[in-house]
Design a protein around this motif. Structure first.
Motif, mmCIF file in Angstrom:
data_model
loop_
_atom_site.group_PDB
_atom_site.id
_atom_site.type_symbol
_atom_site.label_atom_id
_atom_site.label_comp_id
_atom_site.label_asym_id
_atom_site.label_seq_id
_atom_site.Cartn_x
_atom_site.Cartn_y
_atom_site.Cartn_z
ATOM 1 N N ARG A 148 -1.399 4.926 16.916
ATOM 2 C CA ARG A 148 -1.876 5.813 15.859
ATOM 3 C C ARG A 148 -1.809 5.075 14.525
ATOM 4 O O ARG A 148 -0.959 4.198 14.323
ATOM 5 N N THR A 149 -2.723 5.407 13.622
ATOM 6 C CA THR A 149 -2.832 4.725 12.339
ATOM 7 C C THR A 149 -1.511 4.654 11.572
ATOM 8 O O THR A 149 -1.163 3.579 11.074
ATOM 9 N N PRO A 150 -0.728 5.739 11.470
ATOM 10 C CA PRO A 150 0.533 5.635 10.732
ATOM 11 C C PRO A 150 1.513 4.616 11.331
ATOM 12 O O PRO A 150 2.260 3.965 10.602
ATOM 13 N N ILE A 151 1.476 4.466 12.651
ATOM 14 C CA ILE A 151 2.360 3.484 13.294
ATOM 15 C C ILE A 151 1.871 2.071 13.007
ATOM 16 O O ILE A 151 2.668 1.171 12.701
ATOM 17 N N GLN A 152 0.548 1.850 13.074
ATOM 18 C CA GLN A 152 0.002 0.543 12.705
ATOM 19 C C GLN A 152 0.361 0.201 11.261
ATOM 20 O O GLN A 152 0.757 -0.928 10.963
ATOM 21 N N GLU A 153 0.219 1.186 10.383
ATOM 22 C CA GLU A 153 0.521 0.952 8.968
ATOM 23 C C GLU A 153 1.994 0.602 8.764
ATOM 24 O O GLU A 153 2.331 -0.255 7.950
ATOM 25 N N ALA A 154 2.878 1.249 9.523
ATOM 26 C CA ALA A 154 4.308 0.938 9.421
ATOM 27 C C ALA A 154 4.590 -0.496 9.866
ATOM 28 O O ALA A 154 5.357 -1.217 9.217
ATOM 29 N N TRP A 155 3.956 -0.929 10.946
ATOM 30 C CA TRP A 155 4.113 -2.310 11.399
ATOM 31 C C TRP A 155 3.563 -3.284 10.358
ATOM 32 O O TRP A 155 4.145 -4.349 10.130
ATOM 33 N N GLU A 156 2.435 -2.939 9.721
ATOM 34 C CA GLU A 156 1.871 -3.807 8.679
ATOM 35 C C GLU A 156 2.837 -3.936 7.502
ATOM 36 O O GLU A 156 3.053 -5.035 6.991
ATOM 37 N N LYS A 157 3.421 -2.829 7.076
ATOM 38 C CA LYS A 157 4.377 -2.878 5.961
ATOM 39 C C LYS A 157 5.584 -3.723 6.328
ATOM 40 O O LYS A 157 6.090 -4.496 5.511
ATOM 41 N N ALA A 158 6.063 -3.587 7.557
ATOM 42 C CA ALA A 158 7.194 -4.398 8.003
ATOM 43 C C ALA A 158 6.829 -5.884 8.007
ATOM 44 O O ALA A 158 7.599 -6.723 7.533
ATOM 45 N N GLY A 159 5.652 -6.208 8.525
ATOM 46 C CA GLY A 159 5.204 -7.602 8.548
ATOM 47 C C GLY A 159 5.041 -8.173 7.153
ATOM 48 O O GLY A 159 5.417 -9.311 6.881
#
Length: 76
Positions: free
Chosen positions: A36-47
């Motif tokens: 889901r988009t919010p999970i992808q976004e969380a991984w992007e912020k972590a990266g």
């Protein structure tokens, strides 16, 4: 082959470490693209946070980071 984002790389590393299983439920982990988009976004912020903490670029370049020896590519 297209470049992966830092979030995608981090998620792929997590999947490899856990043998594609959730450490919470034990269920199979989906591909990054299927999150889901919010999970992808969380991984992007972590990266991005990891990259910023080590002075790396927002995307993978395969180039040597400034000030690093030639044997230390960012990612190859």
């Amino acid at each position: 082959m297209s470049e992966k984002t830092l979030g995608n790389i981090g998620y792929d590393a997590y999947c490899k470490f856990t043998n594609n299983k959730s450490l919470i439920s034990g269920g199979e982990l989906p591909l990054f693209e299927n999150l889901r988009t919010p999970i992808q976004e969380a991984w992007e912020k972590a990266g991005q946070a990891v990259a910023a903490s080590v002075g790396r670029a927002d995307r993978i370049t395969g180039e040597v980071a400034p000030g690093e020896p030639e044997s230390s590519p960012i990612v190859k």
